[in-house]
Design a protein around this motif. Structure first.
Motif, short mmCIF file in Angstrom:
data_model
loop_
_atom_site.label_atom_id
_atom_site.label_comp_id
_atom_site.label_asym_id
_atom_site.label_seq_id
_atom_site.Cartn_x
_atom_site.Cartn_y
_atom_site.Cartn_z
N SER A 128 0.96 -1.26 0.04
CA SER A 128 0.07 -0.16 0.01
C SER A 128 0.90 1.42 -0.06
O SER A 128 1.90 1.34 0.73
N LEU A 158 0.46 0.66 -11.00
CA LEU A 158 -0.84 1.00 -10.21
C LEU A 158 -1.91 0.66 -10.60
O LEU A 158 -2.44 1.14 -11.55
N ARG A 169 -5.05 0.98 -9.47
CA ARG A 169 -6.24 1.99 -9.68
C ARG A 169 -6.12 2.94 -10.78
O ARG A 169 -7.32 3.29 -11.28
N LEU A 170 -5.01 3.13 -11.37
CA LEU A 170 -4.86 3.78 -12.50
C LEU A 170 -4.57 3.11 -13.82
O LEU A 170 -4.46 3.58 -14.78
N ARG A 171 -4.30 1.73 -13.55
CA ARG A 171 -3.81 0.87 -14.88
C ARG A 171 -2.74 1.62 -15.48
O ARG A 171 -2.99 1.55 -16.70
N ILE A 194 -7.00 11.40 -8.19
CA ILE A 194 -6.08 10.23 -7.83
C ILE A 194 -5.59 9.96 -6.64
O ILE A 194 -4.68 9.03 -6.40
N GLN A 227 -3.43 3.36 -1.88
CA GLN A 227 -3.76 2.49 -2.71
C GLN A 227 -2.61 1.64 -3.07
O GLN A 227 -1.96 1.65 -2.39
N THR A 228 -3.00 0.44 -3.79
CA THR A 228 -2.12 -0.50 -3.89
C THR A 228 -1.12 -0.25 -5.14
O THR A 228 -1.51 0.44 -5.99
N VAL A 286 -9.79 6.66 -12.77
CA VAL A 286 -9.36 5.60 -11.68
C VAL A 286 -10.56 4.30 -11.85
O VAL A 286 -11.61 4.41 -12.31
N PHE A 287 -9.91 3.20 -11.53
CA PHE A 287 -10.55 2.00 -11.69
C PHE A 287 -10.98 1.07 -10.50
O PHE A 287 -11.79 0.10 -10.61
N LEU A 288 -10.58 1.33 -9.38
CA LEU A 288 -10.79 0.70 -8.14
C LEU A 288 -11.32 1.54 -7.18
O LEU A 288 -11.05 2.50 -7.09
#
Length: 202
Positions: free
Chosen positions: A54, A117, A119-121, A172, A176-177, A200-202
């Motif tokens: 994280s 990342l 969450r951002l891919r 952003i 996050q991971t 953002v994706f997650l």
């Protein structure tokens, strides 16, 4: 916020101060007048094991970089200016904290270190230094955020307004991971963050 210019004179380099990482969730990247030696990853070195952990991620833009209105970076690896589209071959510039001991600067993660990342891919690569104030090495970019390492990714924004860029950086910003030393085949949303819808994706 604009950078407040102050200088920290070191035996090996002169570091320009950075905008406030603490006062705003939108942190900035630092650019150095001179380069200081530190370990660099090369293709000849063995690949390290991937690891999920994280982080606290923030973003810096064309408009609030140091100097403002530029894509200057402190530790070029793949390019001379901040950039990238987020693919494995074109990872986005990311800034990390650092320490300074006896005038020698050491990055928290060596330049050339790659992250993914989810969450951002997007893939990212360390090419810049993050910090704040007259002693940036002691700021939260180095000490972290609530126990999480602090990374600051380039989101661009030259072709959008400073207000839009800042809004994207706020969007952003989150714990996050991240994956350090990631595999090459993870899903990617290609393109600059600020002009690509700041997804953002997650």
């Amino acid at each position: 916020m604009r950078v407040k210019s102050s200088k920290l004179i070191l035996a090996a380099a002169t570091c320009l101060s950075l905008p406030a990482c603490v006062e705003s969730p939108v942190s900035r990247a630092q650019n150095l007048d001179a380069r200081v030696d530190s370990p660099t990853l090369t293709s000849a070195q063995p690949a390290e094991t991937s690891k999920n952990f994280s982080i606290y991620l923030t973003g810096y833009t064309y408009w609030d970089n140091t100097p403002p209105g530029s894509a200057a970076i402190a530790r070029p690896v793949l390019r001379q200016r901040a950039g990238g589209t987020g693919t494995w071959k074109s990872p986005i510039t990311i800034a990390v904290g650092h320490s300074i001991v006896n005038g020698r600067q050491t990055l928290d993660y060596p330049e050339g270190t790659r992250f993914y990342l989810p969450r951002l891919r997007k893939y990212a690569i360390v090419e810049d230094v993050c910090g704040d104030g007259p002693t940036p090495q002691g700021g939260p970019c180095h000490t972290g955020h609530n126990g999480h390492p602090w990374l600051d990714i380039w989101i661009g924004g030259k072709d959008v307004s400073p207000q839009e860029s800042d809004a994207c950086a706020r969007r952003i910003t989150a714990v996050q991971t991240a994956i350090i030393n990631p595999p090459r085949d993870l899903p990617v949303q290609q393109g600059e963050i600020a002009t690509g819808g700041c997804q953002v994706f997650l």
